[in-house]
Design a protein around this motif. Structure first.
Motif, PDB file in Angstrom:
ATOM      1  N   GLU A 587      33.539  11.511  47.927  1.00 36.40           N
ATOM      2  CA  GLU A 587      33.003  11.952  46.631  1.00 36.40           C
ATOM      3  C   GLU A 587      31.728  12.743  46.777  1.00 36.40           C
ATOM      4  OE1 GLU A 587      34.391   9.221  43.054  1.00 36.40           O
ATOM      5  OE2 GLU A 587      32.299   9.059  43.618  1.00 36.40           O
ATOM      6  N   LEU A 590      32.479  16.154  48.591  1.00 32.61           N
ATOM      7  CA  LEU A 590      33.214  17.168  47.828  1.00 32.61           C
ATOM      8  C   LEU A 590      32.768  17.280  46.376  1.00 32.61           C
ATOM      9  CD1 LEU A 590      36.636  16.301  49.433  1.00 32.61           C
ATOM     10  CD2 LEU A 590      35.317  18.387  49.818  1.00 32.61           C
ATOM     11  N   THR A 592      32.994  15.310  43.924  1.00 30.15           N
ATOM     12  CA  THR A 592      33.817  14.772  42.841  1.00 30.15           C
ATOM     13  C   THR A 592      33.134  13.611  42.123  1.00 30.15           C
ATOM     14  OG1 THR A 592      34.989  13.485  44.482  1.00 30.15           O
ATOM     15  CG2 THR A 592      36.065  15.478  43.722  1.00 30.15           C
ATOM     16  N   LEU A 618      41.724  11.439  45.362  1.00 32.55           N
ATOM     17  CA  LEU A 618      40.987  11.855  46.549  1.00 32.55           C
ATOM     18  C   LEU A 618      40.724  10.654  47.461  1.00 32.55           C
ATOM     19  CD1 LEU A 618      39.381  13.941  48.192  1.00 32.55           C
ATOM     20  CD2 LEU A 618      37.394  13.364  46.803  1.00 32.55           C
ATOM     21  N   LEU A 677      43.097  19.284  49.780  1.00 35.09           N
ATOM     22  CA  LEU A 677      41.823  19.377  49.059  1.00 35.09           C
ATOM     23  C   LEU A 677      41.734  20.598  48.150  1.00 35.09           C
ATOM     24  CD1 LEU A 677      39.246  18.456  51.862  1.00 35.09           C
ATOM     25  CD2 LEU A 677      40.304  16.958  50.173  1.00 35.09           C
ATOM     26  N   SER A 682      40.943  16.656  40.928  1.00 32.91           N
ATOM     27  CA  SER A 682      39.559  16.163  40.890  1.00 32.91           C
ATOM     28  C   SER A 682      38.593  17.246  41.330  1.00 32.91           C
ATOM     29  CB  SER A 682      39.418  14.946  41.800  1.00 32.91           C
ATOM     30  OG  SER A 682      39.806  15.259  43.110  1.00 32.91           O
ATOM     31  N   ILE A 683      38.973  17.989  42.369  1.00 36.42           N
ATOM     32  CA  ILE A 683      38.057  18.981  42.909  1.00 36.42           C
ATOM     33  C   ILE A 683      37.958  20.190  41.987  1.00 36.42           C
ATOM     34  CG2 ILE A 683      37.830  20.629  44.814  1.00 36.42           C
ATOM     35  CD1 ILE A 683      38.748  18.202  46.600  1.00 36.42           C
ATOM     36  N   THR A 687      34.458  21.299  40.072  1.00 39.53           N
ATOM     37  CA  THR A 687      33.858  22.605  40.310  1.00 39.53           C
ATOM     38  C   THR A 687      33.973  23.505  39.084  1.00 39.53           C
ATOM     39  OG1 THR A 687      35.951  23.290  41.294  1.00 39.53           O
ATOM     40  CG2 THR A 687      34.229  22.588  42.806  1.00 39.53           C
ATOM     41  N   ARG A 698      33.150  27.737  42.213  1.00 37.78           N
ATOM     42  CA  ARG A 698      34.143  27.264  43.177  1.00 37.78           C
ATOM     43  C   ARG A 698      33.980  27.954  44.525  1.00 37.78           C
ATOM     44  NH1 ARG A 698      39.393  26.890  39.283  1.00 37.78           N
ATOM     45  NH2 ARG A 698      38.898  24.858  38.347  1.00 37.78           N
ATOM     46  N   TRP A 701      31.167  26.193  46.185  1.00 31.78           N
ATOM     47  CA  TRP A 701      31.652  24.881  46.639  1.00 31.78           C
ATOM     48  C   TRP A 701      32.432  25.042  47.941  1.00 31.78           C
ATOM     49  CZ3 TRP A 701      36.708  23.336  47.485  1.00 31.78           C
ATOM     50  CH2 TRP A 701      36.889  21.978  47.757  1.00 31.78           C
ATOM     51  N   ASN A 705      31.111  23.331  51.361  1.00 27.00           N
ATOM     52  CA  ASN A 705      31.720  22.047  51.696  1.00 27.00           C
ATOM     53  C   ASN A 705      33.009  22.124  52.487  1.00 27.00           C
ATOM     54  OD1 ASN A 705      29.741  20.516  50.128  1.00 27.00           O
ATOM     55  ND2 ASN A 705      30.681  21.609  48.409  1.00 27.00           N
TER      56      ASN A 705
END
Lengths: 863, 428
Positions: A587, A590, A592, A618, A677, A682-683, A687, A698, A701, A705
């Motif tokens: 979490e 990433l 989330t 996730l 991913l 969730s991701i 984002t 995004r 991100w 990451n």
């Protein structure tokens, strides 16, 4: 003029300084030509001043500066595109030079003293006190994130509010063991009639002008369906009480006595609690239709009231019981069956759920009564063996919540027509004898667990010292120096000498122990190398202090061998979904964790439950790769996913035969847009902003990451408000417009292409082909920073699998950052790189990576 | 490149963070940094109380028939008729928040349930001098609720609510033994810190300079805490006398079915709290569960929650409205008490100095719809007497009203959640 100053500077440094190393002249010229226009000592754009001809590699400040230069040169971010560019050769020479120097001059880092993060602090208390339910209080000052993580030395500061919270926690823990308020005993003389007894939609009904309470069901589930209790009775003093209950039967079916069961219900418990969770007090056998008084003497505790249940009712809220009692009635009175069918299952329609037909509780009962009276009621199907009746019964058996609601309705038929068990009043007097409250009993037990038994004739001080000697090493997870032990012994002695009671003295000592920096900080002990390694490993994988097995490996120093270290990692690696590492690392890595605070716009039709599912996906996915030791590329392009079947169908368009209410592992073809991913809901939600997507978010991100190539912060003249983008034809157009500026495009040519490739996912990760507001087709095509042309999301995934080393390096560095409480330095990054390369080359798995990282110099050499 | 020396107006805010947040900035509550300092204004009210029903209000029985001056009130609000000139009613306002029970907290939080709530923002500004910067109360919940909350701290933590009148009374007016215990914890608390300090110094010998720096944070925090405790210690054992005539409650009607009784008791204590200046800010959540009420000797057809899902069944609506009316009768009783209590300034009563809001985070519980939240405001020296009807699809949000309420309390707010302005012209 500038050049002459520089010249003087150059001359003076060459003459005056011996230690700093001169930059090779060709590179120095290049830097001067291409960089110093902005990054000189006058303007020092972005605080970068490259006006130097030599570098003191021993200085951290210099290394940091040139590391930045290395990064932007590598990624082609600097110089800005509208400026003179160095040749490819110049670039690669600078890169090679800086890389060599940085590796040669950076040492492996050290652990710095840091306090526990809130998560670790909570886990430590849970562990040390064997108190798994312990939670930090609401309002405990939150940790700040740094590098995305909550456990970074830089952000783990101690503020006054936090210290107040520590003091408060210490007080409550000490109270929990050693403080008990001695309340004065209160005599009780209570009488309550039926009107003081609780009625819910089906539990009971008060009749006869408040003289009678009728019970109908013995339902074993939530008490609000079948029980009643005195709503204004609350025991203040635990003790033995005399109770009197007046009860009778109403239209009993046979001669068997009805059993009235009395239970002690906590006043603060939920109405949804199951009946058997409450302590049984006594039972009475009732077999008269006129009120009879039953007496008993029972133990009642602080905060309790008395609950009634008809323990042997034929009706228990199961469909079988409903069909049985209803069949009896329907056979005698077909018109009543016709009324039920009319309301629940109107002819020529599909059967409705009870909530749709409003057939719930009293309301349902009244509706049926109304239908019964209707002159034109259709009675043609009102036989117990008609198809319609059979269909109705089938629905009752499989109707889920509906059946409970139908039973609630039937309860009202019973209230009216019997058979029913009646209660007419409750009298409670006492206490005739006072007993310890449940709270006190529990406290006595845990106090004993903490202190251990007192030996025969042991003095207060000896008992206290024995406790301190046993507890300190546990609380501080290390061997205790004699001075430290003496310090706390004296503290106890002083308290006892002052005449403070034993428990208050222990209260005092316990508070001192857990407010100490030894308790709050990690790596403070100046402890042994072995201990520090074990502690670091334990907090890395379990968020808590080292356990007995680790401490054993510390004591015999075996922890220093790679074999032992590997065995310990394997033992400590999370196995379950709620293990702390699984709950916190992915979490925070990433982002989330943001889902806790994102509430998707109603238009997205993404409920709170969906948000929860997305968040869990996730965790399960991560745990699976870890447990099965899968290769790193499975993070990106797996052949499985974890989600709820309904979620997969609704949001991922996955054709699956899977069913069920819970998340489960399902196969998903490789290359699926939602696999891994880069396609998880969730991701995509974390984002975006809950309403719409922003390609730049995004993109950022992704580079931070997934491929670990963060760009520097925007230069100072970037306007904080988006520039005028009126006339933009699409969101992409908007972004392009405001990044057309060469000053922006350096970073944005890195960021935006990834962002564009994600645009086909809406703000909760559902695939779309068009931008909703603009109603135009999304254009996800881009050229990546390395020159690769991609047609969209699928290509981006392929590109990443091909360049999995970038992802591997990024993930490994994130793991190390999480483990060390700081980002690895350049030297350490180089070691991590060799580990990742080996992992990929040998097709090793995620577990192997973690083991190798723990065995690394970087992880171990923290002394 | 532009080499003008450029001073960012957002100095102190991380630029990158700011850029990242641009999309969401519109929904951010009250960025104090941006507050317009020119709007300073002398406070017209000094206390703030907000109550909210978990199951909403039946709109048709809440809103008057005609816009403008309030003359006649429908069933639910009828008990408030005597306050018509000291009251404003609003329809068509909401926060554009999501629907459903889970989003109920939008009532005080705005667009994002769980964000920094209005009462807490107010408490941060005007509540700091009181013994309790704010109080959170709940009636009719039975069990302590972990999910429901009305008030949220700045970092989004829901604040626990007091359900028991005996607990509230003891908090307001601690007993001698409570005060003694608090004093003992404080006094021994500081001496424990002394000991810790001594011990820290002995550890410190072995530490590197960087680690020492880290520990100095610990010192500083401890010193501040010591000072705070010493300050607190001075008055922790001073008796707080309850206003004359006040008596301690002896029972706690916490059962959901005893909600009306509990509300009255909590309101009574709230008057004492405001009167004794123990707090200036309070919220009261009126929960809605499944237990069946008996009102005026009549048992209602279903539990409170069941009734809220009335599906336009007239009998169910009648019963639901009878509960809502009972809530308003409790409120009226509270308002009367405030009105008959001397305020902080001669010539003013407590109601003139207290903004009382009655509303909800749910517009229509029958369909779980959080649009058009029935809201009324009483007292607080505002311009009153009218029913203001807004277009529920229009540009005015409930946040606009909240901005004006903050202004009336002397705060320089210009923004609440997604507000689009204020209602100063309407109520100030």
């Amino acid at each position: 003029m500038k050049k002459s100053i520089l010249f003087l500077y150059l001359v003076s440094t060459v003459i005056a300084m011996a230690d700093p190393e001169t930059i090779p002249p060709l590179l120095a010229d290049m830097i001067y030509d291409k960089c110093s226009d902005c990054h000189d000592d006058v303007f020092a754009e972005a605080n970068i001043n490259l006006d130097m001809k030599s570098i003191d590699w021993t200085k951290e400040k210099h290394r940091d500066l040139w590391l930045k230069v290395l990064k932007v040169t590598k990624d082609g971010i600097m110089p800005p595109l509208d400026k003179d560019q160095p040749s490819l050769k110049e670039r690669s020479e600078l890169i090679a030079y800086l890389d060599k120097k940085l590796i040669a001059n950076t040492k492996f880092g050290k652990a710095s003293v840091r306090r526990l993060s809130n998560r670790e602090y909570q886990k430590k208390i849970q562990t040390i006190f064997n108190y798994p339910e312990f939670k930090l209080k609401d309002g405990f000052p939150a940790d700040h994130l740094y590098h995305g993580f909550d456990n970074q030395a830089k952000s783990l500061q101690i503020s006054a509010p936090l210290m107040h919270a520590y003091v408060d926690t210490a007080n409550s823990l000490a109270d929990w063991y050693f403080y008990h308020e001695n309340k004065p005993h209160q005599a009780l003389d209570y009488y309550g009639g039926p009107s003081k007894m609780t009625q819910t939609f089906s539990s009971s009904e008060v009749r006869d002008n408040g003289k009678t309470l009728r019970l109908a069901s013995r339902h074993a589930g939530s008490v609000f369906r079948a029980c009643s209790w005195s709503s204004d009775l609350e025991i203040k003093t635990s003790g033995e009480y005399n109770i009197e209950v007046s009860s009778s039967t109403f239209k009993p079916k046979d001669n068997k006595p009805m059993v009235l069961e009395l239970r002690a219900r906590s006043r603060e418990s939920s109405d949804r609690t199951y009946a058997h969770k409450f302590r049984i007090l006594t039972t009475f056998e009732v077999n008269k239709t006129s009120p009879e008084t039953f007496k008993a003497s029972v133990i009642l505790h602080e905060g309790e009231t008395i609950m009634f249940r008809w323990a042997n009712s034929e009706f228990d809220h199961t469909p079988e019981a409903l069909i049985k009692v209803a069949t009896d009635k329907f056979k005698k009175d077909p018109r009543y069956l016709a009324a039920w069918l009319e309301v629940a299952f109107p002819k020529g329609t599909k059967i409705k759920g009870s909530s749709k037909s409003k057939l719930r509780g009293l309301n349902g009962h009244l509706k049926i009564a109304e239908a019964y009276k209707k002159k034109d009621l259709n009675v043609s199907d009102a036989q117990i063996d008609s198809t319609r009746t059979k269909d109705f019964f089938t629905h009752l058996k499989h109707g889920g919540n509906s059946q409970l609601n139908y039973c609630d309705t039937w309860a009202h038929y019973i209230f009216e027509n019997g058979p029913s068990l009646q209660v007419h009043g409750l009298k409670v007097t006492g206490p005739t004898k006072v007993v310890d409250s449940l709270r006190k009993v529990a406290q006595t037990k845990r106090r004993l667990e903490l202190l251990g038994e007192r030996k025969d004739n042991e003095s207060d001080l000896a008992y206290a010292k024995r406790f301190i000697a046993r507890f300190l090493p546990k609380a501080y997870n290390t061997q205790i120096e004699p001075e430290m032990l003496e310090y706390y012994n004296e503290m106890a002695e002083q308290q006892l000498k002052k005449g403070t009671s034993f428990d208050e003295s222990m209260h005092f000592v316990l508070r001192a122990i857990i407010k100490s920096p030894r308790f709050i900080f990690r790596d403070l002990n100046g402890g042994s190398t072995e201990y520090n390694l074990a502690s670091r490993l334990s907090y890395f994988l379990s968020s808590g202090p080292p356990d007995a097995k680790l401490m054993k490996a510390v004591a015999n120093k075996s922890i220093m061998t790679d074999a032992e270290l590997e065995a310990q990692v394997k033992r400590l690696l999370p196995k379950r979904i709620d293990d702390s590492f699984v709950q916190s690392f992915p979490e925070q890595w990433l982002n989330t964790h943001k889902l806790k605070h994102i509430m998707p716009d109603a238009g997205l039709k993404f409920s709170d439950d969906d948000v929860k599912t997305a968040r869990l996906e996730l965790h399960y996915f991560f745990l699976e790769i870890l447990k099965k030791n899968l290769q790193l590329k499975e993070f990106i392009d797996p052949d499985f996913c974890f989600t709820k079947p309904s979620f997969a169908k609704k949001f991922y368009g996955l054709k699956t035969v899977e069913k069920g209410r819970y998340l489960k592992k399902m196969t998903m073809p490789r290359g699926h847009r939602h696999g891994g991913l880069l396609g998880m809901s969730s991701i995509m939600t974390a984002t975006a902003n809950g309403v719409d997507t922003e390609a730049v978010l995004r993109g950022v991100w992704f580079i931070e990451n997934i491929i670990g190539r963060p760009t520097p912060a925007p230069p100072s003249e970037v306007p904080s408000i988006p520039p005028d983008t009126k006339g933009s034809q699409s969101p992409r157009d908007k972004v392009i417009r405001h990044t057309n500026d060469p000053k922006c495009s350096g970073c944005h040519q890195m960021i935006d292409p990834f962002g564009f490739a994600f645009e086909n996912f809406n703000a909760v990760g559902v695939w779309r082909d068009k931008w909703p507001k603009y109603n135009i087709k999304i254009d996800p095509r881009s050229k990546l920073f390395d020159g690769t042309q991609i047609a969209g999301h699928a290509d981006m995934k392929k590109w990443l699998v091909k360049n999995i080393d970038m992802f591997g390096q990024c993930l490994a560095e994130k793991l190390m950052t999480y483990a060390l409480g700081r980002a690895p330095n350049y030297r350490e990054q180089a070691e991590i790189k060799s580990i990742v390369q080996k992992n990929l080359k040998n097709k090793e798995g995620f577990q192997d990576l973690i083991i190798d990282l723990v065995k690394s110099q970087t992880f171990k050499a923290q002394e | 490149m532009n080499k003008n020396i450029y001073i960012s107006p957002f100095k102190g805010i991380d630029r990158r963070q700011f850029l990242k947040g641009l999309g969401a900035a519109i929904a951010l509550p009250n960025l104090e940094t941006f507050a317009d300092k020119k709007n300073e204004k002398v406070a017209g009210a000094r206390n703030f109380v907000a109550m909210g029903t978990y199951l909403g209000w039946h709109r048709e029985s809440f809103y008057p028939k005609t816009e403008g001056a309030i003359k006649e009130l429908p069933t639910t609000t009828k008990p408030l008729e005597k306050f018509a000139s000291k009251m404003s009613i609003f329809s068509g306002l909401d926060h554009r928040a999501p629907n459903g029970h889970n989003a109920w907290a939008n009532y005080m939080c705005g667009r994002k349930p769980g964000a920094y709530s209005l009462d807490q923002m107010i408490a941060a500004e005007i509540g700091q001098e009181s013994r309790f910067s704010s109080l959170q109360l709940i009636a009719g919940s039975g069990e302590p609720s972990a999910i429901k909350a009305i008030s949220f701290s700045k970092n989004g933590t829901s604040l626990p609510m007091i359900a028991r009148p005996t607990v509230l009374y003891r908090k307001l007016f601690p007993t001698a033994s409570d005060r003694k215990r608090a004093e003992y914890l404080l006094s021994t608390g500081t001496s424990v810190l002394d000991d810790v300090l001594v011990m820290t110094q002995t550890i410190q010998k072995d530490l590197s300079s960087k680690d020492k720096e880290k520990l100095s944070e610990y010192y500083d925090a401890i010193r501040t805490v010591e000072k705070d405790m010493a300050k607190h210690l001075k008055n922790v054992n001073v008796e707080i006398k309850a206003p004359s005539g006040a008596t301690a409650p002896d029972s706690d009607p916490i059962s959901p079915s005893l909600q009306i009784e509990a509300s009255n008791m909590l309101y009574d204590l709230l008057v004492l709290a405001l009167q004794s200046d123990s707090t200036r800010v309070a919220t009261l959540l009126l929960d809605g569960l499944g237990q069946v009420f008996s009102l005026d000797g009549r048992k209602l057809g279903s539990g409170y929650h069941g009734l809220s899902h009335h599906g336009n069944d007239p009998n169910m609506i009648r019963d639901l409205v009878s509960i809502e009316k009972a809530h308003m009768a409790c409120l009226a009783r509270f308002l009367e008490k405030l009105e008959s209590t001397q305020g902080s300034v001669t010539g003013k009563n407590l109601l003139d100095e207290t903004i009382v809001v009655a509303g909800t985070g749910m517009g229509n519980a029958s369909v779980h719809d959080n649009k058009d939240l029935p809201t009324l405001v009483v007292g607080g020296g505002l311009k009153h007497g009218k029913y203001h009807k807004f277009d529920r699809k229009g540009n005015v949000l409930l946040g606009n009203l909240y901005v004006s309420l903050q202004n009336q309390l002397g705060m320089n707010s210009t923004q609440f959640s997604n507000s689009t302005g204020n209602l100063n012209e309407v109520v100030l």
